[in-house]
Design an enzyme around this catalytic site. Structure first.
Site, PDB file in Angstrom:
ATOM      1  CD  GLN A 185      -2.992   0.093  -0.054  1.00 52.66           C
ATOM      2  OE1 GLN A 185      -3.051  -1.117  -0.190  1.00 52.66           O
ATOM      3  NE2 GLN A 185      -3.576   0.931  -0.893  1.00 52.66           N
TER       4      GLN A 185
ATOM      5  CG  HIS B 153      -0.398   2.577  -4.482  1.00 56.55           C
ATOM      6  ND1 HIS B 153      -0.507   2.491  -5.838  1.00 56.55           N
ATOM      7  CD2 HIS B 153      -0.983   1.461  -3.987  1.00 56.55           C
ATOM      8  CE1 HIS B 153      -1.137   1.363  -6.156  1.00 56.55           C
ATOM      9  NE2 HIS B 153      -1.424   0.720  -5.053  1.00 56.55           N
TER      10      HIS B 153
ATOM     11  CD  GLU C 221      -8.417   2.507  -1.768  1.00 53.86           C
ATOM     12  OE1 GLU C 221      -7.410   2.926  -1.155  1.00 53.86           O
ATOM     13  OE2 GLU C 221      -8.493   2.483  -3.007  1.00 53.86           O
ATOM     14  CG  HIS C 222      -7.543  -1.671  -0.179  1.00 54.80           C
ATOM     15  ND1 HIS C 222      -6.757  -0.571  -0.481  1.00 54.80           N
ATOM     16  CD2 HIS C 222      -8.096  -2.068  -1.353  1.00 54.80           C
ATOM     17  CE1 HIS C 222      -6.833  -0.332  -1.782  1.00 54.80           C
ATOM     18  NE2 HIS C 222      -7.638  -1.215  -2.338  1.00 54.80           N
TER      19      HIS C 222
ATOM     20  CG  ASP D 266      -4.305  -3.539  -5.936  1.00 53.35           C
ATOM     21  OD1 ASP D 266      -5.358  -2.977  -5.604  1.00 53.35           O
ATOM     22  OD2 ASP D 266      -3.219  -3.377  -5.342  1.00 53.35           O
TER      23      ASP D 266
ATOM     24  CG  HIS E  60     -48.810  19.738  -8.281  1.00 51.96           C
ATOM     25  ND1 HIS E  60     -48.278  20.909  -8.740  1.00 51.96           N
ATOM     26  CD2 HIS E  60     -47.756  18.870  -8.194  1.00 51.96           C
ATOM     27  CE1 HIS E  60     -46.973  20.760  -8.934  1.00 51.96           C
ATOM     28  NE2 HIS E  60     -46.633  19.534  -8.602  1.00 51.96           N
TER      29      HIS E  60
END
Lengths: 430, 430
Positions: free
Chosen positions: A259, A262, A327-328, A361, A420
């Site tokens: 991770q 990145h 996220e993960h 991934d 209406h």
């Protein structure tokens, strides 16, 4: 060395709140520049796109060379190794199967009153896919965006990818063809987003734009939102790993670093009930860093945003996970399924010790475009539904209108909307 | 009098493009003011909310009186007529039944390789519902927002509604209780949005904010997006009616005016293959306007944005409908279902001559919060999915990892992400 937190410390609540509040993104203020670029593309079309590409990508294009030709894609494919193309084909196949199961059902029923009602899902008519150039140009992301669009039935997928000085990633072109992308344009930045949103003579407009990009691309997507749909704005990637004393420290360290490599702003967190595992993982991270090509990036991420959180029992970690909304989420324990069921907020969950996040991934099947920066509290990863929309359908016959009409008239009048009420009353001779 | 377009005219393409491009919204530039309000609420919490409420709503509150009490809701209910409460209950019941069918399915399978994968849907943990004050304070909108949230399983729904000078719409409070809203705060504007997004001592933060509002509210929602989720930004309402020579001119005129009475910027369009119907509808609109309480608003909308489009055959109108992507589409023809099947872009479709759009506003069952301003090209009406999110789940055992691992390693290396490759390789002793 990452920071250490201990849930038994009296100052833990504040330390955890600080971890939650840490700003990992420097937001560049590029909004004025982006606004000018968009206005220029709206006004001058291809010509403006070509000018900005010359300026920002050092690349001379004409209207005829904006689009990547089939011959160029053929040539790109020949540059790719057989092994990588086969891996890409396996990934595409698995992503497709996973996403096919996401296709939504239409519904149409007639109720006891005689009202026929339901909904119908349709694919978005055209989608633009932004693919970053340079280092962040990932063929896997092409698949993760284009395959769900294709599964949804989107008739036209146009891709833009900047090619600074003409440099193209051949695997990106190969992935685009594999995934069924219909058109590829070698432009990027805010000018490419503007072209997709408003159209030029060469690049027809699309109805929605997805895919990650730099600050300019993100600002441009925010600005064209409304004119077209957009997906989420992606932030730096994150992983949270829950592990007990049976966890393999080397494997866990490898996942934390996968991770961290990145982005210096990526975040890797370990939550464990084992002080021994915490120590062992910390040592393993330092050891593995020494031989990692991206040691500088991964080391900075681990040092600045990494964390090891010690809890007494892993079930106590669930509320922390929900607040972080990672996220993960990897759960490397014997009772992984059981713990996973307790979690509300996570983009994606990886169960057991043989499911490193990197599998997700590439070849797992689920989408790797996932909510970051705690947005898993309110949003989902990319999927087929992002490329479709739902139209509701309603039909009354005269009898059904007689049953429902009076209530509609009462509510219309209570809201001061007499027209209406009358549109119902006139059909009931009321 | 609305404008007339004829598809057989040589200048029709340009006239239609102009109709599409008409800007119906004056975008007020309130962004700087809103930014300051949000920062102040973040800094001073309740105190700031109370200050802005005094200034903008001429209402003196304390932290203790921010929240509407149960006794006040009791009193509000007693103020409502039995007929209206019953109509509200019918509406709630039908909205609930319709949305229950939208609840998504979880999925979990093990494939041939031995990978267990799927997804799980969970409700968003807390939702804030913005309800406008004053004239646009619609109890029906409370139901349309709160009921799907409740059906989704949202554990906490907090509502904010400004009460200028203390004036409350009792039906709005009654609708909130009926729909299961958990907390109601008598504040509005950007300060209420900020309070919901960031929390104060009295108003706990939520994970997502939905509901319509004025320019300040819309700007505040855009600004807090990311901190929390938001729904769409609503624009002026629209209806497009397709009708053939069998259409009832008076009924159609009533439907056009029901849309037009919402807002001078609302848009009502008739598309027909019958010049006689076109003339008859135009006359009926003028006639009905003379007795309408909101004639000024409806007349302005019809004059400035209304249109009657003549086509040779109604199937020719389908591409026009798809480009307009109307919020509401009424098809008042004998073959309504058939025509509806050809349409890709519409928020909601009303079939046949006994389904005036107003039925869908109140008691039809489908949601009346729908995409405006051509956004039905890429988005859907509000529904249960807007209050849930999906977590993907992946599990490999050692065997499955052996099958998939090599492809993940190849792709990781091809993207220059060595730590990704190693996190897989280390588990395979590669």
């Amino acid at each position: 060395m990452a920071q250490r937190l201990d849930a038994r410390d009296p100052d833990f609540p504040q330390a955890f709140a600080d971890l939650l509040a840490a700003k990992r993104e420097v937001s560049e203020d590029v909004d004025q520049a982006v606004r000018a670029i968009i206005e220029d593309v709206v006004a001058r079309g291809d010509e403006a796109v070509i000018d900005y590409t010359r300026r920002f990508d050092a690349l001379d294009l004409t209207a005829d060379s904006l689009r990547v030709s089939e011959a160029e894609i053929d040539a790109a494919e020949r540059q790719c190794s057989k092994e990588t193309l086969e891996a890409l084909a396996l990934a595409k196949e698995r992503i497709e199967v996973y996403h096919r199961a996401q296709r939504p059902q239409d519904s149409m029923t007639t109720d006891a009153v005689g009202v026929t009602l339901g909904w119908r899902w349709t694919a978005i008519e055209s989608v633009g896919l932004y693919v970053p150039g340079g280092l962040a140009s990932y063929p896997s992301s092409v698949l993760m965006n284009a395959v769900p669009a294709k599964v949804a039935g989107v008739p036209r997928i146009a891709m833009v990818v900047p090619t600074p000085r003409g440099e193209t990633n051949p695997l990106v072109l190969a992935a685009a063809r594999l995934a069924g992308v219909d058109e590829i344009f070698r432009v990027g930045g805010a000018q490419a987003v503007a072209a997709l949103a408003y159209g030029t003579a060469t690049i027809r407009p699309v109805a929605k734009i997805t895919g990650p990009g730099n600050a300019y691309v993100a600002a441009a997507k925010r600005r064209v939102f409304g004119q077209v749909g957009i997906d989420m704005i992606a932030g730096p990637s994150e992983v949270l790993i829950m592990a007990d004393r049976h966890g393999n420290a080397d494997w866990i360290a490898a996942d934390l670093l996968a991770q961290a490599e990145h982005d210096p702003a990526a975040q890797s967190i370990l939550v464990t009930d084992s002080p021994e595992l915490a120590d062992a993982v910390e040592k393993a991270v330092e050891r593995q860093l020494t031989t990692l090509p991206k040691a500088e990036i991964a080391g900075a991420s681990w040092r600045d945003y990494g964390a090891i959180i010690l809890v007494e029992r892993l079930t106590q970690a669930i509320p922390l996970v929900d607040r972080l909304a990672p996220e993960h989420l990897e759960i490397e324990t014997g009772n992984a399924e059981e713990l996973a069921r307790l979690v509300r907020n996570a983009g994606s969950i990886f169960l057991g010790s043989h499911t490193p996040e990197a599998i997700g991934d590439y070849v797992g099947g689920p989408n790797h475009v996932l909510p970051t920066a705690r947005s898993a509290r309110f949003s989902s990863g990319l999927g087929v539904l992002d490329f479709m929309k739902r139209t509701s359908i309603l039909k009354c016959d005269a009898d059904a209108l007689r049953v429902l009409g009076p209530a509609a008239i009462a509510l219309g009048r209570s809201e001061g909307l007499e027209a209406h009420a009358r549109s119902v009353a006139i059909r009931l001779n009321m």
